[in-house]
Design an enzyme around this catalytic site. Structure first.
Site, mmCIF file in Angstrom:
data_model
loop_
_atom_site.group_PDB
_atom_site.id
_atom_site.type_symbol
_atom_site.label_atom_id
_atom_site.label_comp_id
_atom_site.label_asym_id
_atom_site.label_seq_id
_atom_site.Cartn_x
_atom_site.Cartn_y
_atom_site.Cartn_z
ATOM 1 C CG ASP A 8 70.906 -69.597 12.553
ATOM 2 O OD1 ASP A 8 70.938 -70.630 12.029
ATOM 3 O OD2 ASP A 8 70.365 -68.296 13.122
ATOM 4 C CG ASN B 228 60.922 -70.560 19.575
ATOM 5 O OD1 ASN B 228 60.159 -70.021 18.926
ATOM 6 N ND2 ASN B 228 61.425 -71.190 19.150
ATOM 7 C CG HIS C 252 57.961 -73.179 21.154
ATOM 8 N ND1 HIS C 252 58.590 -73.414 20.304
ATOM 9 C CD2 HIS C 252 58.004 -73.105 22.077
ATOM 10 C CE1 HIS C 252 59.740 -73.934 21.624
ATOM 11 N NE2 HIS C 252 58.826 -73.222 22.288
ATOM 12 C CG ASP D 122 56.574 -72.819 14.610
ATOM 13 O OD1 ASP D 122 57.108 -72.938 14.603
ATOM 14 O OD2 ASP D 122 55.409 -73.982 15.103
ATOM 15 C CD GLU E 72 67.196 -71.346 15.413
ATOM 16 O OE1 GLU E 72 67.291 -72.491 15.488
ATOM 17 O OE2 GLU E 72 67.884 -70.492 15.877
#
Ligand SMILES: [Mg+2]
Length: 316
Positions: free
Chosen positions: A177, A185, A190, A194, A220
């Site tokens: 994670d 973010n 964002h 990504d 994530e």
């Protein structure tokens, strides 16, 4: 050059066709009986077969039946060639899977048109099969990271768990994670988030083996199922992934982005009833890694106590 197999017991009939077919850029191969056709077709795999109905020995109908029941030749289109006045044999052939028919004496332009139509249909079928395969592939992928999606991961991992149970092979599971992903973010946008997820997926892919199954389970969170891998091996792999992520730098419009991952690692044990139980344990260990300060790996065969783990979850 497309291959056509012409089957007829009268050599002159074949030679009459050969000229026109070769003129149309077909490679012509021939058989003078049903037996010969059945022997030749699976080896030569012609694009199309012209099959005489009336032949001594195995006639056209019986030959067609056998071609259609053989996996190798079943999809080759067959055009029946009939010298009979009646329609019975033609109707029977079409019912058995012949693509089309022509009557003798053969009018070549009609035969050529019917061959073109048969070959077009085969081509359309191949396109469709290809498109279906591509759709199937896309349906198993996470579009952002190109890793297995959740459903595909569970399908494959459950198969690996069944193999572990049956053959007592090692099976490890790694849960990863990205740390403090929400703030990535928030701080970088964002699109940058990504890219961090893609970088994480690429890092895992570049370090794991081809047989390992990588998935973005959601958000994530990633999982890696490693067949034939004991806990120690998985722990080494996980540590390499953690280190590589720590050292990676992603350049964004808002500056250089760095991120870390927390990782839980476990292996299937005889007391595990299903794959979900193993994954759950790796998940609990992941939360323990988060609680212990993040950017670390914790490997264990023991489940952290669920009470403690739930308390940990609330802290993340
Ligand atoms: Mg004949």
């Amino acid at each position: 050059m497309k291959k056509v197999l012409v089957v007829d017991d009268v050599p002159d009939n074949i030679e009459l066709l050969r000229f026109d077919l070769e003129d149309d850029d077909f490679e012509v191969i021939t058989a003078s009986s049903g037996q010969e056709c059945l022997k030749l077709a699976p080896l030569a795999c012609p694009a199309i077969i012209l099959l005489d109905i009336q032949m001594p020995g195995i006639d056209g109908i019986a030959t067609l039946t056998r071609l259609k029941s053989n996996d190798i030749t079943a999809d080759i289109p067959v055009i029946m060639v009939s010298a009979e006045k009646g329609d019975d044999a033609i109707i029977q052939s079409l019912d058995l899977g012949a693509h089309d028919y022509v009557r003798k004496p053969i009018e070549y332009s009609i035969l050529a048109a019917r061959m073109r139509s048969a070959l077009k249909l085969v081509e359309a079928k191949h396109h469709l099969e290809h498109a279906n395969k591509e759709l199937e592939r896309l349906a198993t992928l996470d579009f952002l990271t190109n890793t297995h999606n959740r459903r595909s991961f569970f399908n494959l991992a459950e198969g690996e768990f069944a193999r572990f149970k049956r053959h007592h092979r090692d099976l490890s599971v790694i849960m990863l994670d990205a740390d403090r992903f929400k703030s990535i973010n928030d701080d970088y946008g964002h699109a940058a988030g990504d890219r961090a997820l893609q970088a994480l997926a690429n890092t895992c892919r570049s370090l794991c083996r081809e047989t390992d199954i990588l998935s973005r389970l959601g958000g994530e969170e990633f999982a890696l199922c490693c067949p034939e891998t004991p806990l120690e091996g998985a722990a080494i792999l996980a540590e390499r992934i953690r280190e590589a992520c720590e050292n990676a730098v992603i350049e964004t419009d808002s500056g250089s982005l760095r991120f870390t991952v927390s990782i839980g690692i476990t292996a299937a044990t005889e007391s595990d009833d299903d794959f979900a139980q193993v994954l759950n344990r790796a998940d609990m260990l992941l939360y323990q890694a988060k609680h212990s300060g993040r950017n670390r790996t914790i490997a264990s065969l023991q489940q952290p106590s669920s009470q403690g783990a739930n308390a940990l979850k609330n802290e993340i």
